[in-house]
Design an enzyme around this catalytic site. Structure first.
Site, PDB file in Angstrom:
ATOM      1  N   GLY A  10     -55.950  31.482 -30.866  1.00 20.62           N
ATOM      2  CA  GLY A  10     -56.342  31.615 -29.458  1.00 20.62           C
ATOM      3  C   GLY A  10     -57.087  32.914 -29.169  1.00 20.62           C
ATOM      4  O   GLY A  10     -57.175  33.808 -30.016  1.00 20.62           O
ATOM      5  N   ASP A  36     -44.783  26.798 -35.268  1.00 20.64           N
ATOM      6  CA  ASP A  36     -45.003  25.894 -34.132  1.00 20.64           C
ATOM      7  C   ASP A  36     -43.911  26.222 -33.122  1.00 20.64           C
ATOM      8  O   ASP A  36     -42.718  26.065 -33.411  1.00 20.64           O
ATOM      9  CB  ASP A  36     -44.891  24.442 -34.623  1.00 20.64           C
ATOM     10  CG  ASP A  36     -45.097  23.438 -33.500  1.00 20.64           C
ATOM     11  OD1 ASP A  36     -44.904  23.794 -32.309  1.00 20.64           O
ATOM     12  OD2 ASP A  36     -45.438  22.286 -33.812  1.00 20.64           O
ATOM     13  N   ALA A  60     -50.103  28.692 -26.194  1.00 19.37           N
ATOM     14  CA  ALA A  60     -49.943  27.909 -24.964  1.00 19.37           C
ATOM     15  C   ALA A  60     -50.789  26.654 -25.039  1.00 19.37           C
ATOM     16  O   ALA A  60     -51.720  26.561 -25.844  1.00 19.37           O
ATOM     17  CB  ALA A  60     -50.377  28.735 -23.747  1.00 19.37           C
ATOM     18  N   THR A 101     -49.649  33.147 -16.388  1.00 16.13           N
ATOM     19  CA  THR A 101     -50.921  32.844 -15.716  1.00 16.13           C
ATOM     20  C   THR A 101     -50.877  32.946 -14.195  1.00 16.13           C
ATOM     21  O   THR A 101     -49.822  32.750 -13.579  1.00 16.13           O
ATOM     22  CB  THR A 101     -51.343  31.399 -16.111  1.00 16.13           C
ATOM     23  OG1 THR A 101     -52.470  31.005 -15.352  1.00 16.13           O
ATOM     24  CG2 THR A 101     -50.246  30.388 -15.830  1.00 16.13           C
ATOM     25  N   ASP A 102     -52.040  33.160 -13.615  1.00 17.45           N
ATOM     26  CA  ASP A 102     -52.240  33.103 -12.155  1.00 17.45           C
ATOM     27  C   ASP A 102     -51.957  31.703 -11.590  1.00 17.45           C
ATOM     28  O   ASP A 102     -51.721  31.558 -10.398  1.00 17.45           O
ATOM     29  CB  ASP A 102     -53.698  33.483 -11.844  1.00 17.45           C
ATOM     30  CG  ASP A 102     -54.692  32.627 -12.621  1.00 17.45           C
ATOM     31  OD1 ASP A 102     -54.652  32.680 -13.863  1.00 17.45           O
ATOM     32  OD2 ASP A 102     -55.486  31.897 -12.002  1.00 17.45           O
ATOM     33  N   TYR A 125     -50.314  22.156 -15.456  1.00 16.49           N
ATOM     34  CA  TYR A 125     -50.407  23.371 -16.284  1.00 16.49           C
ATOM     35  C   TYR A 125     -49.603  24.509 -15.636  1.00 16.49           C
ATOM     36  O   TYR A 125     -48.767  25.137 -16.288  1.00 16.49           O
ATOM     37  CB  TYR A 125     -51.880  23.764 -16.453  1.00 16.49           C
ATOM     38  CG  TYR A 125     -52.100  25.145 -17.055  1.00 16.49           C
ATOM     39  CD1 TYR A 125     -51.828  25.396 -18.401  1.00 16.49           C
ATOM     40  CD2 TYR A 125     -52.578  26.203 -16.263  1.00 16.49           C
ATOM     41  CE1 TYR A 125     -52.042  26.655 -18.939  1.00 16.49           C
ATOM     42  CE2 TYR A 125     -52.787  27.468 -16.801  1.00 16.49           C
ATOM     43  CZ  TYR A 125     -52.518  27.685 -18.138  1.00 16.49           C
ATOM     44  OH  TYR A 125     -52.716  28.936 -18.673  1.00 16.49           O
TER      45      TYR A 125
HETATM   46  N1  NAP Z   1     -57.691  31.295 -20.911  1.00 17.79           N
HETATM   47  C1  NAP Z   1     -57.459  31.740 -19.668  1.00 17.79           C
HETATM   48  O1  NAP Z   1     -58.383  31.843 -18.841  1.00 17.79           O
HETATM   49  C2  NAP Z   1     -56.079  32.146 -19.265  1.00 17.79           C
HETATM   50  C3  NAP Z   1     -55.867  32.517 -17.930  1.00 17.79           C
HETATM   51  C4  NAP Z   1     -54.580  32.920 -17.536  1.00 17.79           C
HETATM   52  C5  NAP Z   1     -53.562  32.971 -18.463  1.00 17.79           C
HETATM   53  N2  NAP Z   1     -53.786  32.582 -19.737  1.00 17.79           N
HETATM   54  C6  NAP Z   1     -52.663  32.617 -20.674  1.00 17.79           C
HETATM   55  O2  NAP Z   1     -52.987  33.503 -21.722  1.00 17.79           O
HETATM   56  C7  NAP Z   1     -52.355  33.064 -22.929  1.00 17.79           C
HETATM   57  C8  NAP Z   1     -53.362  33.005 -24.051  1.00 17.79           C
HETATM   58  O3  NAP Z   1     -54.428  32.171 -23.638  1.00 17.79           O
HETATM   59  P1  NAP Z   1     -55.731  31.975 -24.537  1.00 17.79           P
HETATM   60  O4  NAP Z   1     -56.895  31.893 -23.624  1.00 17.79           O
HETATM   61  O5  NAP Z   1     -55.707  32.936 -25.676  1.00 17.79           O
HETATM   62  O6  NAP Z   1     -55.415  30.503 -25.065  1.00 17.79           O
HETATM   63  P2  NAP Z   1     -56.178  29.638 -26.159  1.00 17.79           P
HETATM   64  O7  NAP Z   1     -57.403  30.316 -26.602  1.00 17.79           O
HETATM   65  O8  NAP Z   1     -56.240  28.243 -25.635  1.00 17.79           O
HETATM   66  O9  NAP Z   1     -55.144  29.676 -27.354  1.00 17.79           O
HETATM   67  C9  NAP Z   1     -53.884  29.091 -27.268  1.00 17.79           C
HETATM   68  C10 NAP Z   1     -53.311  29.103 -28.669  1.00 17.79           C
HETATM   69  O10 NAP Z   1     -52.005  28.511 -28.637  1.00 17.79           O
HETATM   70  C11 NAP Z   1     -51.867  27.798 -29.833  1.00 17.79           C
HETATM   71  N3  NAP Z   1     -50.818  26.804 -29.726  1.00 17.79           N
HETATM   72  C12 NAP Z   1     -50.790  25.709 -28.935  1.00 17.79           C
HETATM   73  N4  NAP Z   1     -49.642  25.034 -29.138  1.00 17.79           N
HETATM   74  C13 NAP Z   1     -48.940  25.720 -30.059  1.00 17.79           C
HETATM   75  C14 NAP Z   1     -47.681  25.538 -30.686  1.00 17.79           C
HETATM   76  N5  NAP Z   1     -46.899  24.492 -30.400  1.00 17.79           N
HETATM   77  N6  NAP Z   1     -47.275  26.464 -31.584  1.00 17.79           N
HETATM   78  C15 NAP Z   1     -48.048  27.510 -31.913  1.00 17.79           C
HETATM   79  N7  NAP Z   1     -49.256  27.743 -31.372  1.00 17.79           N
HETATM   80  C16 NAP Z   1     -49.692  26.856 -30.457  1.00 17.79           C
HETATM   81  C17 NAP Z   1     -53.215  27.168 -30.071  1.00 17.79           C
HETATM   82  O11 NAP Z   1     -53.291  26.869 -31.442  1.00 17.79           O
HETATM   83  P3  NAP Z   1     -54.028  25.579 -32.039  1.00 17.79           P
HETATM   84  O12 NAP Z   1     -55.354  26.095 -32.471  1.00 17.79           O
HETATM   85  O13 NAP Z   1     -53.125  25.190 -33.159  1.00 17.79           O
HETATM   86  O14 NAP Z   1     -54.120  24.544 -30.961  1.00 17.79           O
HETATM   87  C18 NAP Z   1     -54.129  28.312 -29.687  1.00 17.79           C
HETATM   88  O15 NAP Z   1     -54.351  29.147 -30.774  1.00 17.79           O
HETATM   89  C19 NAP Z   1     -51.680  31.740 -22.595  1.00 17.79           C
HETATM   90  O16 NAP Z   1     -50.337  31.971 -22.301  1.00 17.79           O
HETATM   91  C20 NAP Z   1     -52.387  31.290 -21.336  1.00 17.79           C
HETATM   92  O17 NAP Z   1     -51.552  30.456 -20.553  1.00 17.79           O
HETATM   93  C21 NAP Z   1     -55.030  32.184 -20.171  1.00 17.79           C
END
Ligand code: NAP
Length: 298
Positions: A10, A36, A60, A101-102, A125
């Site tokens: 991620g 996982d 996530a 998250t927001d 979500y």
């Molecule tokens: N992106 C945004 O704009 C945003 C905004 C607010 C908050 N957040 C929060 O910030 C955090 C990080 O977000 P991000 O943008 O880095 O997310 P991301 O790029 O979508 O990455 C999420 C990661 O979680 C992994 N994952 C999913 N299910 C899993 C499982 N069962 N076990 C282990 N790994 C798993 C995915 O791996 P795979 O490759 O295996 O699927 C992926 O690497 C999250 O908590 C998200 O809710 C994000």
């Protein structure tokens, strides 16, 4: 300090893996299938093998629209996963830093959200992420929940990369201007998480457990964010498009987005001593890599 990060591929996990300086200690990022977070056996093996001082959950289910039709999977990863991590870390006396998250807020407030504002997620979500927060609070007292918003990184899929890709194809893009938030550089989130990890590890007696907000310093709407991205792109010789303002109603999505995603990060700064650098500085830093990846069609 030995930090185990759940969620290897991620944006935030990648930034943690890349950005961690040697002085921060060992950062081990693990993802599926090895770790996982919905499988307590893989969690136990990872903790027992790596014996971390702190665990960060950056894993996530982040597909906000897909979650509307896939509630079971969203809750498994965003609610059950953090609960299993909290149980396993609590049982071993390990602090857990959890990213949220927001989207736990409705977005109806007119000013930036503070930590104890009432939560009221509109979609699956947000509901699943709120359930994850509640599970972490209930299960491991030694937790820091960090809510962030509008994340972008040099890697992954994100708004700036989409804008640049669209600008290669079109002269004009129509972007929502009635949703406000703070764009947040994943590298800054990584720095903030490491600052919090250090504090809870090195001075556990002064540790500040609880829920905090951490986001970029500038709040704006998506259309103005797009304009800023194109301004920085132009300085780097990259693609530019004219931005037309549209409303949320003009761009229907499966999941409702908060109209206001602005987060007040002052508590995090006061307790952990870190605040994000200026947005334009982050965009300047990321732009060369984004433009390079455009050439490869990524
Ligand atoms: N992106 C945004 O704009 C945003 C905004 C607010 C908050 N957040 C929060 O910030 C955090 C990080 O977000 P991000 O943008 O880095 O997310 P991301 O790029 O979508 O990455 C999420 C990661 O979680 C992994 N994952 C999913 N299910 C899993 C499982 N069962 N076990 C282990 N790994 C798993 C995915 O791996 P795979 O490759 O295996 O699927 C992926 O690497 C999250 O908590 C998200 O809710 C994000």
């Amino acid at each position: 300090m030995r930090v185990l990060v759940a969620g290897r591929s991620g944006q935030v996990a990648n930034a943690l893996a890349r950005g961690a300086a040697k002085r921060d200690g060992d950062i081990i990022c693990l993802g599926r299938p090895g770790l996982d977070i919905t499988d307590d056996h893989t969690i136990a093996s990872a903790l027992d093998e790596h014996k971390p001082d702190v665990v960060i959950n950056a894993a996530a289910y982040t597909a906000v629209d897909r979650a509307e039709g896939d509630s079971k999977a969203a809750f498994a990863v965003n609610a059950n996963g953090p609960e299993l991590l909290a149980k396993a870390t609590a049982g071993r006396g390990i602090p857990l830093l959890h990213v949220s998250t927001d989207y736990v807020f409705s977005g109806s407030k007119t000013t930036a959200y503070v930590e104890d504002d009432p939560t009221a997620p509109a979609g699956i979500y947000g509901k699943s992420k709120l359930a994850g927060e509640e599970a972490v609070r209930k299960t491991n007292a030694r937790h820091v929940i960090v809510r962030t918003a509008w994340v972008f990184d040099v890697t992954g899929s994100n708004f700036p990369k989409t804008m640049l890709r669209l600008a290669v194809q079109r002269d004009e893009v129509s972007i929502i201007s009635d949703q406000h938030g703070n764009p947040t550089d994943a590298r800054e989130i990584a720095n903030a998480l490491i600052a919090a990890a250090k504090k809870v590890h090195e001075r556990p007696q002064d540790a500040e457990w609880g829920t905090f907000h951490f986001s970029g310093p500038a709040s704006m709407n998506w259309a103005d964010f797009a304009r800023l991205i194109f301004a920085v792109s132009a300085r780097h010789g990259g693609p530019v498009a004219r931005v037309l303002d549209i409303t949320t109603d003009d761009y229907p999505t499966a999941a409702k987005r908060p109209a206001n995603s602005m987060l007040d990060s002052s508590q995090f700064h006061a307790r952990f001593g870190y605040q994000a650098i200026a947005l334009e500085q982050s965009l300047e830093r990321c732009m060369p890599q984004w433009l390079e990846s455009l050439k490869g069609g990524a």
